[in-house]
Scaffold this active site. Structure first.
Site, PDB file in Angstrom:
ATOM      1  CG  ASP A  32       3.641 -10.622  -5.024  1.00 14.01           C
ATOM      2  OD1 ASP A  32       2.653 -10.095  -5.578  1.00 14.01           O
ATOM      3  OD2 ASP A  32       4.763 -10.667  -5.554  1.00 14.01           O
ATOM      4  CG  ASN A  34      -3.668 -10.635  -2.993  1.00 17.73           C
ATOM      5  OD1 ASN A  34      -3.301 -11.678  -2.467  1.00 17.73           O
ATOM      6  ND2 ASN A  34      -3.787  -9.504  -2.325  1.00 17.73           N
ATOM      7  CG  HIS A  49      -6.438  -7.025  -4.084  1.00 22.73           C
ATOM      8  ND1 HIS A  49      -5.118  -7.419  -3.994  1.00 22.73           N
ATOM      9  CD2 HIS A  49      -6.516  -6.262  -5.206  1.00 22.73           C
ATOM     10  CE1 HIS A  49      -4.441  -6.908  -5.026  1.00 22.73           C
ATOM     11  NE2 HIS A  49      -5.268  -6.209  -5.770  1.00 22.73           N
ATOM     12  CB  SER A  77       4.569  -0.643  -2.122  1.00 24.36           C
ATOM     13  OG  SER A  77       4.234  -0.580  -3.497  1.00 24.36           O
ATOM     14  CD  GLU A  79       7.865   1.650  -4.879  1.00 29.15           C
ATOM     15  OE1 GLU A  79       7.312   0.967  -3.980  1.00 29.15           O
ATOM     16  OE2 GLU A  79       8.863   2.374  -4.658  1.00 29.15           O
ATOM     17  CG  ASN A  80       1.213  -1.454  -4.382  1.00 28.11           C
ATOM     18  OD1 ASN A  80       1.184  -1.964  -3.258  1.00 28.11           O
ATOM     19  ND2 ASN A  80       1.763  -2.097  -5.411  1.00 28.11           N
ATOM     20  NE  ARG A 200       7.541 -10.613  -3.558  1.00 24.13           N
ATOM     21  CZ  ARG A 200       7.790  -9.420  -4.074  1.00 24.13           C
ATOM     22  NH1 ARG A 200       8.852  -8.753  -3.688  1.00 24.13           N
ATOM     23  NH2 ARG A 200       6.987  -8.886  -4.957  1.00 24.13           N
TER      24      ARG A 200
HETATM   25  C1  FPP Z   1      -0.102  -8.102  -3.915  1.00 24.59           C
HETATM   26  O1  FPP Z   1      -0.740  -8.933  -4.851  1.00 24.59           O
HETATM   27  C2  FPP Z   1      -1.042  -7.586  -2.934  1.00 24.59           C
HETATM   28  C3  FPP Z   1      -1.283  -6.255  -2.683  1.00 24.59           C
HETATM   29  C4  FPP Z   1      -0.620  -5.176  -3.400  1.00 24.59           C
HETATM   30  C5  FPP Z   1      -2.276  -5.825  -1.693  1.00 24.59           C
HETATM   31  C6  FPP Z   1      -2.431  -6.656  -0.462  1.00 24.59           C
HETATM   32  C7  FPP Z   1      -3.717  -6.326   0.163  1.00 24.59           C
HETATM   33  C8  FPP Z   1      -4.545  -7.172   0.797  1.00 24.59           C
HETATM   34  C9  FPP Z   1      -4.257  -8.585   1.027  1.00 24.59           C
HETATM   35  C10 FPP Z   1      -5.866  -6.697   1.256  1.00 24.59           C
HETATM   36  C11 FPP Z   1      -5.901  -5.714   2.367  1.00 24.59           C
HETATM   37  C12 FPP Z   1      -4.986  -5.993   3.489  1.00 24.59           C
HETATM   38  C13 FPP Z   1      -5.226  -5.727   4.787  1.00 24.59           C
HETATM   39  C14 FPP Z   1      -4.076  -5.795   5.702  1.00 24.59           C
HETATM   40  C15 FPP Z   1      -6.526  -5.393   5.341  1.00 24.59           C
HETATM   41  P1  FPP Z   1      -0.683  -8.493  -6.370  1.00 24.59           P
HETATM   42  O2  FPP Z   1      -1.894  -7.699  -6.682  1.00 24.59           O
HETATM   43  O3  FPP Z   1       0.590  -7.783  -6.658  1.00 24.59           O
HETATM   44  O4  FPP Z   1      -0.720  -9.860  -7.116  1.00 24.59           O
HETATM   45  P2  FPP Z   1      -0.041 -10.191  -8.533  1.00 24.59           P
HETATM   46  O5  FPP Z   1       1.433  -9.988  -8.369  1.00 24.59           O
HETATM   47  O6  FPP Z   1      -0.417 -11.607  -8.750  1.00 24.59           O
HETATM   48  O7  FPP Z   1      -0.655  -9.260  -9.542  1.00 24.59           O
END
Ligand code: FPP
Length: 261
Positions: A32, A34, A49, A77, A79-80, A200
């Site tokens: 979490d 990114n 990401h 997820s 939900e994403n 997490r």
């Molecule tokens: C959450 O951060 C992250 C995600 C929903 C996606 C995770 C994906 C990757 C790291 C890239 C691809 C992965 C692989 C395994 C190749 P967020 O966007 O919810 O961050 P925020 O809460 O700060 O907005």
């Protein structure tokens, strides 16, 4: 020789403090932060990401090196899908690029790729690349990297319930024979041991519909570090915290002490 950064110079050698006989067999991670990482730097979320992929690579390699056998990453997820369409598309594209770009290294490092979730609803390019990655790494044995994609626990438990109801209706399963094992064999994670440690990142302290059944006895570790800043040293810190805990599985401290002596 690689030059050490200022931060690394001041860092105790965390890896050497890890008791190798007590490394979690399975670590699950909710990656979490990114988006917030990117925002802090004035960059678009997608670059967060992209930087997150570097952490995936570093953490997978570090986990394999110290003997973790399963690493499950919550990559997308159910939900994403509610995110802005451009971000969803960017994430799906990133997955395709990453899997294609990493297959050689996954094989070189003995990483077996598997996936859990409602995979058939993924965009066809993502699905195809994923299946190719799974097929081409299926004989690797050093570590299993489980990508949770279009996954949610409530989806998984609903599916399992449906399968059980179908078997009962067909007369192949009696209600009184339904056990925890019956349910486990209907989950997307069948054959994978439950996680010992859940990490997490980004300071949030919730499970967000992730492995709710499987995390029943996992140790939970929350860190304020955003996922793109989570590397091998942050993984070692999480494992060291895990190793300081006493896992009682409902028993008393005395019972646990007796068993291990
Ligand atoms: C959450 O951060 C992250 C995600 C929903 C996606 C995770 C994906 C990757 C790291 C890239 C691809 C992965 C692989 C395994 C190749 P967020 O966007 O919810 O961050 P925020 O809460 O700060 O907005």
């Amino acid at each position: 020789m690689a030059r050490l950064s200022g931060r690394q110079k001041n860092m105790p050698n965390l890896q050497s403090q890890i008791a190798l006989e007590n490394v979690p067999k399975h670590i699950a991670i909710i990656m979490d932060g990114n988006g917030r990482w990117a925002k802090q730097k004035g960059m678009p979320r997608v670059l967060g990401h992209r930087s997150g992929v570097k952490s995936v690579r570093e953490v997978t390699e570090a986990a394999a090196q110290i003997g973790v056998q399963y690493l499950t990453l919550y990559a997308f997820s159910t939900e994403n899908w509610n995110r802005p369409p451009a971000e969803v598309t960017a994430l799906m594209t990133l997955l395709v690029e990453t899997i294609k770009g990493e297959i050689r290294d996954l094989n070189k490092n003995g990483v077996r790729l598997v996936a859990i979730g409602e995979l058939s609803s993924l965009p066809s390019a993502t699905y195809k690349t994923l299946m190719q990655g799974i097929e081409e790494t299926k004989n690797n044995t050093r570590i299993t990297l489980v990508l949770a994609l279009n996954y949610s626990s409530k989806w998984e438990l609903t599916q399992a319930t449906r399968l059980i109801a179908e078997q009962v209706q067909a007369g192949t399963l009696k209600p009184e024979d339904i056990s925890e094992t019956t349910i486990e064999t209907m989950l997307a994670t069948r054959g994978i041991p439950d996680p010992d440690l859940l990490v997490r990142t980004s300071g949030e302290a919730r499970l967000s519909n992730f492995l709710l059944w499987q995390l029943a006895y996992a140790e939970l570790y929350f860190t304020p570090v955003f996922w793109p800043d989570f590397g091998k040293n942050e993984l070692y810190e999480a494992i060291l915290s895990y190793q300081k805990r006493e896992r009682r599985f409902g028993q008393t401290s005395e019972q646990v002490d007796q068993k291990s002596s």
